[in-house]
Design a protein around this motif. Structure first.
Motif, PDB file in Angstrom:
ATOM      1  N   LYS A  60      -6.842  19.679 -39.257  1.00  0.00           N
ATOM      2  CA  LYS A  60      -6.479  20.824 -40.087  1.00  0.00           C
ATOM      3  C   LYS A  60      -5.111  21.369 -39.673  1.00  0.00           C
ATOM      4  O   LYS A  60      -4.766  21.383 -38.493  1.00  0.00           O
ATOM      5  CB  LYS A  60      -7.517  21.935 -39.946  1.00  0.00           C
ATOM      6  N   GLY A  61      -4.329  21.801 -40.677  1.00  0.00           N
ATOM      7  CA  GLY A  61      -3.016  22.381 -40.417  1.00  0.00           C
ATOM      8  C   GLY A  61      -1.930  21.354 -40.167  1.00  0.00           C
ATOM      9  O   GLY A  61      -0.839  21.706 -39.733  1.00  0.00           O
ATOM     10  N   GLN A 126      -5.426  21.363 -45.192  1.00  0.00           N
ATOM     11  CA  GLN A 126      -5.424  22.820 -45.127  1.00  0.00           C
ATOM     12  C   GLN A 126      -6.463  23.338 -44.136  1.00  0.00           C
ATOM     13  O   GLN A 126      -7.536  22.749 -43.968  1.00  0.00           O
ATOM     14  CB  GLN A 126      -5.667  23.409 -46.511  1.00  0.00           C
ATOM     15  N   ASN A 127      -6.120  24.454 -43.506  1.00  0.00           N
ATOM     16  CA  ASN A 127      -7.016  25.073 -42.527  1.00  0.00           C
ATOM     17  C   ASN A 127      -8.329  25.533 -43.152  1.00  0.00           C
ATOM     18  O   ASN A 127      -9.335  25.651 -42.457  1.00  0.00           O
ATOM     19  CB  ASN A 127      -6.329  26.245 -41.831  1.00  0.00           C
ATOM     20  N   ILE A 128      -8.333  25.798 -44.454  1.00  0.00           N
ATOM     21  CA  ILE A 128      -9.555  26.283 -45.103  1.00  0.00           C
ATOM     22  C   ILE A 128     -10.551  25.162 -45.394  1.00  0.00           C
ATOM     23  O   ILE A 128     -11.694  25.424 -45.738  1.00  0.00           O
ATOM     24  CB  ILE A 128      -9.240  27.046 -46.412  1.00  0.00           C
ATOM     25  N   TYR A 129     -10.128  23.902 -45.255  1.00  0.00           N
ATOM     26  CA  TYR A 129     -11.047  22.791 -45.491  1.00  0.00           C
ATOM     27  C   TYR A 129     -12.154  22.820 -44.440  1.00  0.00           C
ATOM     28  O   TYR A 129     -11.896  23.084 -43.261  1.00  0.00           O
ATOM     29  CB  TYR A 129     -10.332  21.448 -45.412  1.00  0.00           C
ATOM     30  N   PRO A 130     -13.383  22.514 -44.841  1.00  0.00           N
ATOM     31  CA  PRO A 130     -14.459  22.469 -43.841  1.00  0.00           C
ATOM     32  C   PRO A 130     -14.321  21.239 -42.944  1.00  0.00           C
ATOM     33  O   PRO A 130     -13.759  20.231 -43.351  1.00  0.00           O
ATOM     34  CB  PRO A 130     -15.722  22.376 -44.700  1.00  0.00           C
ATOM     35  N   SER A 131     -14.841  21.353 -41.737  1.00  0.00           N
ATOM     36  CA  SER A 131     -14.892  20.196 -40.833  1.00  0.00           C
ATOM     37  C   SER A 131     -16.055  19.333 -41.306  1.00  0.00           C
ATOM     38  O   SER A 131     -17.225  19.720 -41.185  1.00  0.00           O
ATOM     39  CB  SER A 131     -15.095  20.649 -39.393  1.00  0.00           C
ATOM     40  N   SER A 159     -10.950  20.209 -36.588  1.00  0.00           N
ATOM     41  CA  SER A 159     -10.127  21.357 -36.172  1.00  0.00           C
ATOM     42  C   SER A 159      -9.098  20.948 -35.156  1.00  0.00           C
ATOM     43  O   SER A 159      -9.198  19.979 -34.478  1.00  0.00           O
ATOM     44  CB  SER A 159     -11.007  22.437 -35.549  1.00  0.00           C
TER      45      SER A 159
END
Length: 159
Positions: A60-61, A126-131, A159
């Motif tokens: 993410k990110g 994107q950081n909002i995507y679930p793991s 993450s």
């Protein structure tokens, strides 16, 4: 001593990208986003960076670079890329900032039949995507909407 440090750094750099055979959408046992006609080209190999083993960890990110080396079977003047994340057999379209496969992808259109090309694009995780585990379905379509290639890459968003 310095040459060993440089050698180690070079080897680590190579380990960050994984070249893998093509999991073609029509012939793979992995789930696909939707029924697609057969590809009008041949996928030679896929490179995902950073990735050191399958499934690829998509952090993410960060940006993940996808490269597909392919050979079209027919000429095409327009290319459009399309990406889906398949989660539990449910397709979720991933937005690409530039879906035009003729600009910023390493390819200049028109493409000629029988010539080999390497398509490259980045996907921002994107950081909002679930793991979660996901199958990335990446296709490049011609001006008629037919896939020149369609590949599947098993991955995990982490993450």
């Amino acid at each position: 001593m310095m040459k060993y440090v440089v050698l180690f750094a070079v080897l680590c750099g190579f380990a960050a990208a994984l070249q893998m055979p093509c999991n073609n959408c029509k012939s793979s046992k992995l789930p696909t986003a939707k029924a697609l006609p057969g590809a009008t080209g041949t996928c030679n190999y896929v490179v995902v960076e950073p990735c050191s083993s399958q499934p690829c960890d998509l952090k993410k990110g960060t940006n993940v670079t996808f490269q597909v080396n392919f050979t079209p079977n027919q000429a095409s003047s327009k290319l459009t890329s399309e990406v889906y994340g398949i989660i539990n057999k449910i397709p979720v379209k991933f937005p690409l900032p530039n879906p035009d496969g003729c600009q910023g992808s390493g390819i200049t259109c028109p493409v000629a039949a029988g010539q080999t090309y390497t398509y490259q694009d980045n996907l921002f995780i994107q950081n909002i995507y679930p793991s979660i585990s996901v199958v990335v379905q990446w296709s490049l379509k011609d001006e008629n909407g037919n896939p020149i290639f369609c590949v599947l890459v098993p991955a995990r968003i982490v993450s």
